[in-house]
Design a protein around this motif. Structure first.
Motif, short mmCIF file in Angstrom:
data_model
loop_
_atom_site.label_atom_id
_atom_site.label_comp_id
_atom_site.label_asym_id
_atom_site.label_seq_id
_atom_site.Cartn_x
_atom_site.Cartn_y
_atom_site.Cartn_z
N TYR A 21 0.01 12.13 2.54
CA TYR A 21 -0.59 12.98 3.40
C TYR A 21 -0.16 11.86 4.19
CZ TYR A 21 0.37 17.40 1.70
OH TYR A 21 0.30 18.94 1.22
N ALA A 22 0.55 11.19 5.42
CA ALA A 22 -0.04 9.80 6.08
C ALA A 22 0.28 10.45 7.62
CB ALA A 22 1.10 9.15 5.82
N ILE A 23 -0.31 10.00 9.04
CA ILE A 23 -0.74 10.38 9.67
C ILE A 23 -1.16 8.99 10.66
CG2 ILE A 23 -1.17 12.14 9.25
CD1 ILE A 23 -4.05 11.85 10.46
N ASP A 24 -0.28 9.28 11.75
CA ASP A 24 -0.66 8.00 12.75
C ASP A 24 -2.02 8.44 12.87
OD1 ASP A 24 -1.03 7.03 14.29
OD2 ASP A 24 1.06 6.64 16.27
N VAL A 25 -2.94 7.43 12.85
CA VAL A 25 -4.58 8.22 13.05
C VAL A 25 -4.96 8.73 15.16
CG1 VAL A 25 -6.62 7.24 13.03
CG2 VAL A 25 -5.29 6.87 11.41
N LEU A 53 -10.37 7.09 8.79
CA LEU A 53 -9.09 6.93 7.92
C LEU A 53 -8.57 5.46 8.93
CD1 LEU A 53 -7.78 9.78 8.48
CD2 LEU A 53 -8.39 8.78 6.23
N ARG A 54 -9.46 4.80 9.77
CA ARG A 54 -8.65 3.56 10.36
C ARG A 54 -9.29 2.34 9.93
NH1 ARG A 54 -10.25 6.14 15.57
NH2 ARG A 54 -8.72 6.98 17.04
N SER A 84 -4.09 7.21 6.55
CA SER A 84 -4.22 6.51 7.84
C SER A 84 -2.24 5.88 7.24
CB SER A 84 -4.66 5.53 8.56
OG SER A 84 -4.82 4.85 7.59
N GLU A 85 -1.52 5.53 8.49
CA GLU A 85 -0.55 5.14 8.33
C GLU A 85 0.43 3.59 7.26
OE1 GLU A 85 1.91 4.68 11.90
OE2 GLU A 85 3.04 3.09 11.76
N ASN A 86 -1.20 2.80 8.11
CA ASN A 86 -1.82 2.00 7.36
C ASN A 86 -2.38 1.50 5.95
OD1 ASN A 86 -1.25 0.49 10.29
ND2 ASN A 86 -3.17 0.50 10.83
#
Lengths: 237, 387
Positions: B111-115, B132-133, B197-199
């Protein structure tokens, strides 16, 4: 005072009863022109050989069968057109005593007796139990109240069945050879107690039997032969 | 009059056989309900964790497991509505993962999220979000099945655990580091999950994923009419995406598992089979008793007992079987659920739904078998006692 002087109104009044089984070529006529009356407080014995129509007559008097022809008046009501709730109400005033298999084997003696009134909508369990115990006591079975049917002798079982019949305060008792499966002494006790308690309760009793030894308990004896019924004098011993 | 139960007591063999049969059938029912709950509930864990008032999903959305995507550009349309306070994308996929403590790689969900604006909130995420940044840092689901060794324990001690992700286009396994844990739980399809994270997602799976989120959560301005906004957004999207409420989001996923996968069909079939087997066993006991005591019922009829009494009595026989059977099956089912849950981690547990549904099933079994059994009693005629 003669016994007939103390008798009450007619409980059973059969007029020209005729009954047959089957139709067409299979038709078998069983009863012809039966006319009889049984009054309150009267014990009438019905005798006759096997196949004479005794059982058919008893089932008609007990409203289990409708007669093919004729008029049957029970407790003042004409049964001809009775159906549904009216017929059920009438049947509730009739109790049966059978030759055997009278008791419910899964219930104790007292539970069997109480079963005779459980159908009453306003039954009071405590009162019913007290009455059941009283009746069993009167029939000499006070100490057998909690016994299971298979722990009782044949005569004791029939007496429990009598208690069950009487607790329902019936107006008419129909007994089908109640002593046939019993020895002489037990049969005598059963029938004497039936008569005694039924007369006290002002019931009419119609009892079919082959047992000549109990004819003397009857008020009257009706004999059926080949589907025809006639009254026979009783010889008291 | 306790006639039915006393008759049952005197018919020991039939009673015990029926008790065993009904208990087994109730266990089957409990098992079906447990499986259903495990499948449906584990399938909507992410749905329940969504942060937001509405969810933008692909048109005709049915399940996350179908991997449909909603174009990220749709957020531009959504954001123009003044009732929308913000949006948050959520990406979802399947990958294989292995680490030094595992013998072979294993599939799990990522699962990926915008941190900066996470679309979900699960236990452990908020406190670990900052980790996660840094790219290639991931959080491991501590409720994953035990195939991943001591990964969760080591990560929870504060150590960075290197893991290898799925092979990239050059067949190289990208390295990532587990830096903490979250609590999500596996589902039927996946043995576990990681959150990134998204990155990190872009680096591991490729930049094209960014434009293809699985869904986008929508935060509304406080006080607005949620349903009205939903309708406005759907009108504006003109079928290029679909805005639904969180409860609709969850309901659609459950509906998918119930109606469009073999799971729903199999559990429904198992439930009906259990119900029918139970009915047969109760009917068997009732039938045996009625058959044995037929002349005695004729006596009761001669005493004026009506059909209502007989129905109650037959029901009493059914109730006398179903009550102990239910209690035994309930106790056994709790044990079975416990053992199964230790292995499958799907949230199999005895809840109100399982208790109520199985209780209703028990009542239906008793009622239906009683109706069938009483038909035989109609034929009882006191005349038979004269013969």
């Amino acid at each position: 005072m003669a016994e007939t002087d103390i008798l009450g109104p007619a409980v059973v009044e059969a007029v020209d009863i005729h009954h047959h089984y089957g139709e067409g070529p299979q038709r078998v006529d069983v009863l012809f022109d039966i006319n009889m009356q049984v009054r309150e407080g009267e014990l009438v014995i019905v005798t006759g050989p096997s196949g004479s129509g005794k059982t058919t007559l008893l089932t008609i008097l007990g409203t289990m069968r409708k007669p093919s022809e004729g008029k049957l008046q029970l407790l003042g009501a004409d049964t001809t057109g009775l159906v549904g709730a009216e017929l059920d109400a009438l049947r509730n005033r009739i109790r049966f005593l059978f030759q055997k298999r009278n008791l419910l084997s899964s219930l104790t003696a007292i539970q069997n007796v109480i079963a005779g009134v459980s159908t009453t909508p306003l039954a009071d369990p405590d009162w019913d139990e007290a009455r059941a115990r009283h009746l069993l006591g009167m029939l000499g079975l006070g100490d057998k109240a909690e016994a299971w049917p298979d722990e009782l002798s044949g005569g004791q079982q029939q007496r429990v069945a009598i208690a069950r019949v009487l607790i329902g305060l019936p107006d008419l008792i129909i007994a089908d050879e109640p002593t046939s499966a019993l020895d002489r002494v037990s049969g005598r006790i059963v029938v004497d107690q039936l008569k005694d308690l039924a007369m006290r309760a002002k019931c009419a009793v119609v009892l079919s039997t082959h047992d000549e030894r109990i004819f003397d308990v009857a008020s009257r004896r009706l004999h059926i032969e080949d589907g025809r019924c006639f009254e026979v004098p009783i010889h008291y011993h | 009059m306790p006639l039915g139960s006393q008759q049952l007591r005197r018919q020991r063999t039939s009673t015990l056989l029926s008790l065993a049969g009904v208990t087994a059938s109730l266990l089957v029912i409990f098992a079906q309900l447990g499986i259903e709950r495990a499948v449906y509930d584990s399938g909507v864990r992410i749905h329940r964790a969504v942060v937001g008032d509405l969810v933008l999903v692909p048109p005709g959305f049915k399940s996350l497991q179908l991997h449909a995507e909603v174009p990220a550009a749709m957020t531009d349309i959504v954001d123009t509505n003044p009732a929308v306070a913000g949006t948050a994308p959520f990406w979802f996929g399947i990958m294989s993962m292995t680490h030094a403590g595992m013998k072979a790689s294993r599939q799990l969900a990522w699962y990926a999220i915008d941190v900066e604006r996470p679309a979900i909130d699960v236990p452990g995420l908020k406190e670990n979000l900052y980790k996660l940044r840094e790219v290639r840092r991931i959080l491991f689901d501590r409720d994953s099945r035990p195939y991943f060794g001591d990964l969760a324990e080591v990560a929870e001690r504060g150590e960075e655990v290197p893991v290898l992700g799925p092979p990239n286009m050059r067949q190289l396994l990208p390295e990532m580091f587990v830096v903490g844990t979250v609590k999500i739980g596996p589902n039927v399809v996946n043995d576990g999950a990681v959150v990134m994270s998204e990155n990190t997602m872009t680096e591991v799976f490729g930049p094209w994923w960014v434009d293809r989120p699985a869904f986008i959560t929508i935060q509304l301005v406080p006080g607005v009419d949620r349903m009205a906004v939903r309708d406005q957004l759907n009108k504006a999207l003109s079928g290029r995406g679909e805005v639904i409420t969180r409860s609709e989001f969850e309901a659609r996923e459950k509906e998918y598992w119930a109606r469009e996968t073999p799971v729903g069909y199999i559990t429904d079939l198992g439930f009906v089979m259990g119900l029918m087997i139970g009915m047969v066993f109760i009917y068997y006991a009732q039938y045996q008793i009625i058959r044995f005591y037929l002349p005695e019922y004729a006596i009761l009829k001669s005493l004026g007992y009506d059909w209502w009494f007989f129905l109650c009595m037959v029901g009493q026989i059914g109730a006398a079987i179903i009550t102990p059977a239910y209690l035994v099956a309930f106790t056994l089912a709790r044990l079975v659920y416990g053992v199964a849950e230790t292995t499958i981690h799907l949230g199999m547990a005895m809840g109100l739904r399982e208790m109520v549904v199985s209780l209703i099933a028990s009542l239906v079994m008793t009622a239906v078998s009683s109706v069938f059994a009483i038909r035989r009693l109609w034929k009882v005629d006191p005349i038979m006692l004269f013969e």
